[in-house]
Design a protein around this motif. Structure first.
Motif, PDB file in Angstrom:
ATOM      1  N   VAL A  34      16.775  -0.011  18.366  1.00  0.00           N
ATOM      2  CA  VAL A  34      17.530   0.729  19.377  1.00  0.00           C
ATOM      3  C   VAL A  34      17.772   2.177  18.962  1.00  0.00           C
ATOM      4  O   VAL A  34      17.575   3.106  19.747  1.00  0.00           O
ATOM      5  CB  VAL A  34      18.876   0.026  19.661  1.00  0.00           C
ATOM      6  N   LEU A  35      18.158   2.359  17.701  1.00  0.00           N
ATOM      7  CA  LEU A  35      18.523   3.689  17.227  1.00  0.00           C
ATOM      8  C   LEU A  35      17.314   4.400  16.642  1.00  0.00           C
ATOM      9  O   LEU A  35      16.486   3.777  15.964  1.00  0.00           O
ATOM     10  CB  LEU A  35      19.623   3.578  16.164  1.00  0.00           C
ATOM     11  N   PRO A  36      17.179   5.723  16.856  1.00  0.00           N
ATOM     12  CA  PRO A  36      16.076   6.485  16.234  1.00  0.00           C
ATOM     13  C   PRO A  36      16.279   6.614  14.727  1.00  0.00           C
ATOM     14  O   PRO A  36      17.401   6.786  14.251  1.00  0.00           O
ATOM     15  CB  PRO A  36      16.160   7.849  16.934  1.00  0.00           C
ATOM     16  N   LEU A  37      15.178   6.518  13.968  1.00  0.00           N
ATOM     17  CA  LEU A  37      15.229   6.613  12.508  1.00  0.00           C
ATOM     18  C   LEU A  37      14.545   7.897  12.056  1.00  0.00           C
ATOM     19  O   LEU A  37      13.505   8.275  12.603  1.00  0.00           O
ATOM     20  CB  LEU A  37      14.528   5.412  11.862  1.00  0.00           C
ATOM     21  N   PRO A  38      15.083   8.548  11.020  1.00  0.00           N
ATOM     22  CA  PRO A  38      14.377   9.696  10.448  1.00  0.00           C
ATOM     23  C   PRO A  38      13.124   9.238   9.716  1.00  0.00           C
ATOM     24  O   PRO A  38      13.009   8.075   9.310  1.00  0.00           O
ATOM     25  CB  PRO A  38      15.408  10.303   9.494  1.00  0.00           C
ATOM     26  N   ALA A  39      12.181  10.161   9.525  1.00  0.00           N
ATOM     27  CA  ALA A  39      10.904   9.811   8.903  1.00  0.00           C
ATOM     28  C   ALA A  39      11.091   9.268   7.493  1.00  0.00           C
ATOM     29  O   ALA A  39      10.396   8.335   7.072  1.00  0.00           O
ATOM     30  CB  ALA A  39       9.993  11.036   8.881  1.00  0.00           C
ATOM     31  N   PHE A  40      12.032   9.812   6.722  1.00  0.00           N
ATOM     32  CA  PHE A  40      12.249   9.359   5.348  1.00  0.00           C
ATOM     33  C   PHE A  40      12.699   7.898   5.320  1.00  0.00           C
ATOM     34  O   PHE A  40      12.222   7.097   4.515  1.00  0.00           O
ATOM     35  CB  PHE A  40      13.301  10.248   4.671  1.00  0.00           C
ATOM     36  N   LEU A  41      13.643   7.542   6.210  1.00  0.00           N
ATOM     37  CA  LEU A  41      14.136   6.161   6.249  1.00  0.00           C
ATOM     38  C   LEU A  41      13.036   5.210   6.720  1.00  0.00           C
ATOM     39  O   LEU A  41      12.941   4.063   6.254  1.00  0.00           O
ATOM     40  CB  LEU A  41      15.345   6.086   7.184  1.00  0.00           C
ATOM     41  N   LEU A  42      12.197   5.696   7.624  1.00  0.00           N
ATOM     42  CA  LEU A  42      11.077   4.878   8.077  1.00  0.00           C
ATOM     43  C   LEU A  42      10.110   4.588   6.936  1.00  0.00           C
ATOM     44  O   LEU A  42       9.626   3.454   6.789  1.00  0.00           O
ATOM     45  CB  LEU A  42      10.353   5.597   9.217  1.00  0.00           C
ATOM     46  N   ASP A  43       9.820   5.574   6.104  1.00  0.00           N
ATOM     47  CA  ASP A  43       8.970   5.362   4.925  1.00  0.00           C
ATOM     48  C   ASP A  43       9.583   4.316   3.991  1.00  0.00           C
ATOM     49  O   ASP A  43       8.887   3.445   3.447  1.00  0.00           O
ATOM     50  CB  ASP A  43       8.782   6.679   4.169  1.00  0.00           C
ATOM     51  N   THR A  44      10.888   4.409   3.806  1.00  0.00           N
ATOM     52  CA  THR A  44      11.578   3.456   2.912  1.00  0.00           C
ATOM     53  C   THR A  44      11.432   2.025   3.436  1.00  0.00           C
ATOM     54  O   THR A  44      11.144   1.089   2.677  1.00  0.00           O
ATOM     55  CB  THR A  44      13.064   3.824   2.812  1.00  0.00           C
ATOM     56  N   PHE A  45      11.614   1.833   4.736  1.00  0.00           N
ATOM     57  CA  PHE A  45      11.505   0.489   5.309  1.00  0.00           C
ATOM     58  C   PHE A  45      10.073  -0.034   5.252  1.00  0.00           C
ATOM     59  O   PHE A  45       9.850  -1.230   5.042  1.00  0.00           O
ATOM     60  CB  PHE A  45      12.009   0.489   6.748  1.00  0.00           C
ATOM     61  N   PHE A  46       9.082   0.852   5.449  1.00  0.00           N
ATOM     62  CA  PHE A  46       7.685   0.415   5.360  1.00  0.00           C
ATOM     63  C   PHE A  46       7.355  -0.068   3.950  1.00  0.00           C
ATOM     64  O   PHE A  46       6.690  -1.102   3.767  1.00  0.00           O
ATOM     65  CB  PHE A  46       6.743   1.556   5.762  1.00  0.00           C
ATOM     66  N   ILE A  47       7.797   0.663   2.938  1.00  0.00           N
ATOM     67  CA  ILE A  47       7.552   0.252   1.549  1.00  0.00           C
ATOM     68  C   ILE A  47       8.281  -1.063   1.256  1.00  0.00           C
ATOM     69  O   ILE A  47       7.749  -1.957   0.579  1.00  0.00           O
ATOM     70  CB  ILE A  47       8.000   1.370   0.585  1.00  0.00           C
ATOM     71  N   THR A  48       9.505  -1.214   1.779  1.00  0.00           N
ATOM     72  CA  THR A  48      10.246  -2.476   1.601  1.00  0.00           C
ATOM     73  C   THR A  48       9.505  -3.640   2.251  1.00  0.00           C
ATOM     74  O   THR A  48       9.456  -4.752   1.712  1.00  0.00           O
ATOM     75  CB  THR A  48      11.648  -2.344   2.209  1.00  0.00           C
ATOM     76  N   ASN A  49       8.916  -3.401   3.397  1.00  0.00           N
ATOM     77  CA  ASN A  49       8.150  -4.433   4.091  1.00  0.00           C
ATOM     78  C   ASN A  49       6.961  -4.896   3.252  1.00  0.00           C
ATOM     79  O   ASN A  49       6.687  -6.094   3.136  1.00  0.00           O
ATOM     80  CB  ASN A  49       7.675  -3.881   5.434  1.00  0.00           C
ATOM     81  N   ILE A  50       6.242  -3.941   2.647  1.00  0.00           N
ATOM     82  CA  ILE A  50       5.110  -4.285   1.786  1.00  0.00           C
ATOM     83  C   ILE A  50       5.604  -5.057   0.561  1.00  0.00           C
ATOM     84  O   ILE A  50       4.985  -6.042   0.126  1.00  0.00           O
ATOM     85  CB  ILE A  50       4.350  -3.015   1.369  1.00  0.00           C
ATOM     86  N   LEU A  51       6.732  -4.630  -0.005  1.00  0.00           N
ATOM     87  CA  LEU A  51       7.294  -5.311  -1.180  1.00  0.00           C
ATOM     88  C   LEU A  51       7.633  -6.767  -0.846  1.00  0.00           C
ATOM     89  O   LEU A  51       7.294  -7.688  -1.607  1.00  0.00           O
ATOM     90  CB  LEU A  51       8.542  -4.563  -1.643  1.00  0.00           C
TER      91      LEU A  51
END
Length: 709
Positions: A34-51
């Motif tokens: 629902v809420l927009p995410l900044p690019a930095f936080l999006l990178d963090t979540f993508f790396i967490t997903n891979i982990l």
């Protein structure tokens, strides 16, 4: 603070935080959509997903059995929602800020897109589509089918497994705690595979969503970039296709790893090793690698082939086969050395030579012994996981606890004079049981509702004499779904041994065993033991009395009450049999509580008054007090009682025959010859506090009437 945490069910701050992580995480996933995410936080979540995906894959590979990772279906759902939430957040950024350049959605998406595309957008799109096809068509579809079939067979096999646990519990193979744990495992197994059948749909839906999201990002990005931001077609294509493919790859690679983890879990066979060790052990066969090396070597000499590469592969396969063969020979030599050492010790200690026969060769002082044919040796070989010895130990413990004295150890040995699958059970030197079991098959016993006949070796169950079939192991699920109870071969043998122990317990107790019981009682009642044995009752007489009680399965665990009663009977000058009969009213409660729980009525079979009076009259007319029955009357009587007892057993209960005390012992002697597990009690032996349920009254007429109550 600690009082507050304890009040809400949290032991400490660490427990509170660990319990709080999951709900907060779910709320964060919903907020991402629902809420927009900044690019930095999006990178963090993508790396967490891979982990998380890598972690789940590694855990799946190192589990010993599927139930070790029983939280996998829930974890798969959470990982799928995380990925979809990231897709929604990244789509918002790509469509909203894609005109700013390829770095608008963060470094992770840009790096994945640039690496795969490598200057050619068509190649990037096709690579992404191939990954989705592999995930969706190959891995996810196969894992889903395996989950579906396994769930169905697991649910069909549940009743048979439950009945097998009950059979092992009744035979003494399992304790109550072990049976409870096995039932819990069966329930968890059915729930797990049922959940996996549905959870595999998450991965399938995620792969389909990935394709749709890629198409939306590319088409929507081109429309927004050209129409709203005035970008040229080439610049819009460069920016939005790179971002879309990067976003799709960042989501599909973790999805692919979770699909592989799902396939590993549902195809995993329960072992005591992780997947790598399990596969490595089974493929490390020299007789498999050496032919592979030979085939590769032949291909390496074919003109036009990459000869060097094939010859190198042949050399590697040949070296692997050589090392495996060397290791196998080493293990064989080690086994041979151990056997030689054992034989040498035997020669040294036993002084055995080919021309000498020792006393141990012709005598066997073991109270209970089991002789096995050479085909059954694997059932007691600890090196191959033979479970029979442990099961016999469990049976001894169960029977000892039920009867009140320690059953002597059971000697298990091979006998080359027997057939491969034949066994014999001895009490002393007397053969009291023999049959055949097939270690590579399973025994299927039909239930009351069984109508389908399964191909196999038709036999009689050695313990209860019921019709049974030895079937191949792969037919177990089919047999259980058709109402059969499927039993392991070692359970068949163990149950037979258990029955023999109960039946011949009176022959297994000796004066040494009674002396041990008296010494144990002397710790708490020294005066009682000293005043009764041997002053009032000699040790050999007490042994005979206890043997008489055990002959009818009356427990002797309350030795204190037995000695007190014998002390009161000392002035009556009774013999061994009369003393045992006088003890029964005080001990019958121990037998009854094993037959029926305290809160349930005791199923009772009685004789009609006319028949009972006739039997009492016959007993009085006999000079020795015996009961001489006409052959026709005896046959009708035994048949009627057997039918009533079997009918009760079919309902999961055990009936007792209650008769007049004057004929109880004589009738019990006759019944034991035909119905092993039927207890015969006198009216005076029924406790006043127990409720009874007269299930049948036996009459002696020609029609053998059984009057159900």
């Amino acid at each position: 603070m600690n009082m507050t945490l304890t009040r809400f069910g949290f032991g400490n701050a660490a427990g509170f935080l660990s319990t709080l992580v999951m709900p907060v995480g779910i709320l964060v996933l919903v907020a991402m959509m629902v809420l927009p995410l900044p690019a930095f936080l999006l990178d963090t979540f993508f790396i967490t997903n891979i982990l998380v995906s890598l972690l789940v894959l590694m855990v799946a590979m190192h589990t010993y059995r599927p139930l070790d990772f029983s939280s996998f279906p829930t974890l798969l759902l959470i990982a799928t929602v995380l990925r979809l939430g990231l897709n929604v957040a990244s789509t918002r950024i790509i469509l909203g800020n894609g005109h700013e350049g390829t770095s608008a959605a963060g470094q992770v998406i840009e790096a994945f897109g640039a690496f795969v595309i490598a200057g050619n957008y068509a190649v990037g799109i096709f690579v992404f589509i191939i990954l989705v096809i592999i995930n969706l068509v190959v891995i996810t579809k196969g894992a889903g089918r395996v989950s579906e079939v396994t769930a169905r067979f697991t649910l069909d096999a549940m009743p048979g497994k439950q009945m097998a646990i009950d059979a092992d519990l009744n035979a003494g193979v399992l304790s109550n705690e072990e049976a409870k744990l096995r039932r819990e495992d069966i329930a968890k197994e059915s729930e797990f595979y049922g959940a996996m059948d549905g959870a595999s749909k998450f991965v399938k839906g995620d792969a389909i969503a990935g394709i749709l999201i890629l198409a939306i990002n590319i088409i929507g990005g081109l429309i927004i970039g050209i129409a709203q931001h005035g970008m040229s077609f080439s610049s819009a294509t460069e920016s939005y296709i790179l971002l879309s493919i990067g976003d799709g790859l960042v989501a599909q690679i973790p999805s692919l790893m979770l699909a592989i983890a799902t396939a590993i879990i549902v195809t995993r066979v329960s072992t005591t090793e992780d997947m790598a060790a399990h596969i490595g052990k089974q493929v490390s066969l020299s007789r498999a690698w050496i032919p592979v090396s030979a085939v590769l070597l032949l291909i390496g000499f074919v003109p036009g082939m990459p000869n060097f590469m094939f010859l190198a592969a042949a050399a590697i396969a040949g070296l692997a086969g050589f090392l495996m063969r060397k290791r196998e020979h080493g293990e064989s030599e080690l086994d041979g050395q151990q056997n030689s050492t054992t034989e040498a010790l035997l020669d040294e200690d036993g002084k055995e030579t080919p021309d000498q026969i020792n006393l141990t060769d012709v005598t066997d002082n073991s109270a209970v012994s089991v002789q096995l044919g050479y085909g059954l040796i694997g059932m007691v070989d600890e090196a191959t996981g033979g479970p029979l010895v442990n099961r016999i130990t469990g049976i001894r413990k169960q029977v000892s606890k039920a009867l009140g004295f320690v059953i002597p150890p059971v000697r298990v040995r091979d006998d080359m004079a027997l057939k491969a699958n034949e066994y014999r059970i001895r009490i002393g030197q007397t053969i009291v049981g023999e049959d055949q079991v097939y270690p590579d098959l399973k025994l299927a016993i039909p239930g009351d509702s069984t109508s389908v006949k399964i191909a196999g070796i038709e036999v009689k169950d050695p313990t209860f004499g019921m019709d049974a079939i030895w079937i191949d192991r792969h037919k177990e699920a089919e047999a259980e779904s058709n109402g059969y109870v499927v039993v392991e071969p070692e359970s068949v043998l163990a149950t037979h041994i258990s029955q023999i122990m109960y039946k011949f317990a009176h022959e297994l107790i000796g004066q040494d065993d009674v002396k041990v019981l008296l010494d144990n009682l002397a710790h708490t009642s020294p005066s009682l033991v000293e005043s009764v044995v041997p002053k009032l009752v000699p040790l050999h007489a007490l042994t005979g009395i206890l043997s008489e009680l055990l002959a009818e399965r009356v427990p002797i665990s309350d030795l204190r009450k037995i000695l007190e009663t014998l002390a009161n009977l000392a002035g009556r000058n009774l013999g061994i049999i009369e003393s045992a009969e006088a003890l029964r009213p005080g001990l019958a409660g121990l037998l009854i509580q094993q037959i029926a729980p305290l809160n349930q009525p005791l199923p009772v079979i009685t004789l009609s008054s006319e028949l009972e009076h006739m039997l009492i009259s016959m007993s009085r007319q006999s000079n020795d007090g015996g009961l001489l029955l006409d052959s026709g009357l005896a046959e009708r009587l035994i048949k009627s009682i057997a039918q009533a007892s079997e009918k009760t057993s079919a309902d999961g209960r055990q009936a007792v025959l209650v008769v007049s005390p004057q004929i109880r012992r004589q009738l019990s002697t006759i019944m034991r010859q035909h119905i092993d597990d039927l207890a015969v009690l006198g009216f005076t032996e029924l406790p006043d506090s127990r409720k009874i349920n007269v299930i049948a009254t036996i009459s002696g007429d020609a029609e053998n009437k059984i009057e159900d109550k």
